[in-house]
Design a protein around this motif. Structure first.
Motif, PDB file in Angstrom:
ATOM      1  N   ILE A  75       0.824  -1.213   0.000  1.00  0.00           N
ATOM      2  CA  ILE A  75       0.000   0.000   0.000  1.00  0.00           C
ATOM      3  C   ILE A  75       0.854   1.258   0.000  1.00  0.00           C
ATOM      4  CG2 ILE A  75      -1.671   1.360   1.349  1.00  0.00           C
ATOM      5  CD1 ILE A  75      -2.778  -1.351   2.360  1.00  0.00           C
ATOM      6  N   TYR A 122      -3.808   0.410   6.227  1.00  0.00           N
ATOM      7  CA  TYR A 122      -5.195   0.055   5.928  1.00  0.00           C
ATOM      8  C   TYR A 122      -6.170   1.120   6.416  1.00  0.00           C
ATOM      9  CZ  TYR A 122      -4.463  -4.441   3.762  1.00  0.00           C
ATOM     10  OH  TYR A 122      -4.121  -5.414   2.862  1.00  0.00           O
ATOM     11  N   LEU A 143      -7.130   3.910   3.976  1.00  0.00           N
ATOM     12  CA  LEU A 143      -7.912   3.591   2.781  1.00  0.00           C
ATOM     13  C   LEU A 143      -9.405   3.679   3.067  1.00  0.00           C
ATOM     14  CD1 LEU A 143      -5.988   0.384   1.642  1.00  0.00           C
ATOM     15  CD2 LEU A 143      -5.805   2.664   0.628  1.00  0.00           C
ATOM     16  N   VAL A 154      -7.291  -2.648  -3.641  1.00  0.00           N
ATOM     17  CA  VAL A 154      -6.251  -2.435  -2.629  1.00  0.00           C
ATOM     18  C   VAL A 154      -5.009  -3.223  -3.041  1.00  0.00           C
ATOM     19  CG1 VAL A 154      -5.594  -2.771  -0.218  1.00  0.00           C
ATOM     20  CG2 VAL A 154      -7.934  -2.097  -0.789  1.00  0.00           C
TER      21      VAL A 154
END
Length: 198
Positions: A58, A94, A97, A104
């Protein structure tokens, strides 16, 4: 469908891994685990490296420093502190997001948010279970966490098993098995595994 999903599921799985790690007796780090030929320390290092990979997918930062599938015993100092930092980084990634994000980034390719979080949670929670049973802890994988993780297992594990040999063949769960036992059997674990001689 489990009522424990997304960020809550990931948090619960991370906390389970933290709690089990903190309770490992000093003399048990070299003990065998349900992961064939891996010690408790190696399972923890594998879990740490996998979680690093989920966060790095990410953020682009903090890539794993070695291959999770060949985990060296690299946590000889303060395993809890090393693990805590990694899990905080993953949780922060996380949390940034939107819950409905459709793509993702993960080490397994882009996944919908719920599936991506469940995959990261699956990795953390199942390896926590491996360590718990290997070290004689009374710390079972809770059924509601297992139900949430099953989202990822059903969507990803057969492909990973067939394409990369990442999981052992699925086992037949006992009749009347609960969610945790059924999940562990599906992932190729013996839900009733105990150390030799125990």
């Amino acid at each position: 469908m489990s009522n424990v999903e997304g960020m809550e599921l990931l948090t619960r799985a991370h906390n389970y891994l933290r709690e089990v790690t903190a309770a490992v007796p000093e003399q048990a780090w070299g003990a065998p685990t349900p992961c064939s030929e891996w010690t408790v320390r190696q399972v923890l290092n594998h879990a740490r490296l996998d979680q690093q990979a989920y966060g790095a997918a990410i953020t682009g930062a903090g890539q794993p420093d070695s291959d999770p599938f060949h985990p060296a015993d690299a946590l000889d100092t303060d395993a809890q502190a090393v693990l805590d930092k990694v899990l905080r980084d993953v949780a922060d990634a996380y949390a940034q997001l939107p819950v409905g994000t459709e793509q993702v980034p993960t080490p397994l390719g882009p996944l919908p948010y719920a599936l991506a979080a469940a995959a990261a949670a699956m990795d953390a929670a199942v390896h926590a279970w491996d360590m718990a049973v290997a070290t004689g802890q009374d710390a079972p994988l809770e059924d509601d966490i297992a139900e949430g993780i099953r989202l990822a297992a059903d969507g990803l594990v057969d492909h990973l098993r067939d394409s990369f040999g990442v999981f052992a063949p699925a086992r037949e769960a006992a009749e009347g098995a609960g969610p945790a036992e059924s999940l562990l059997a599906f992932l190729g674990r013996d839900p009733h595994w105990t150390p030799v001689g125990s």
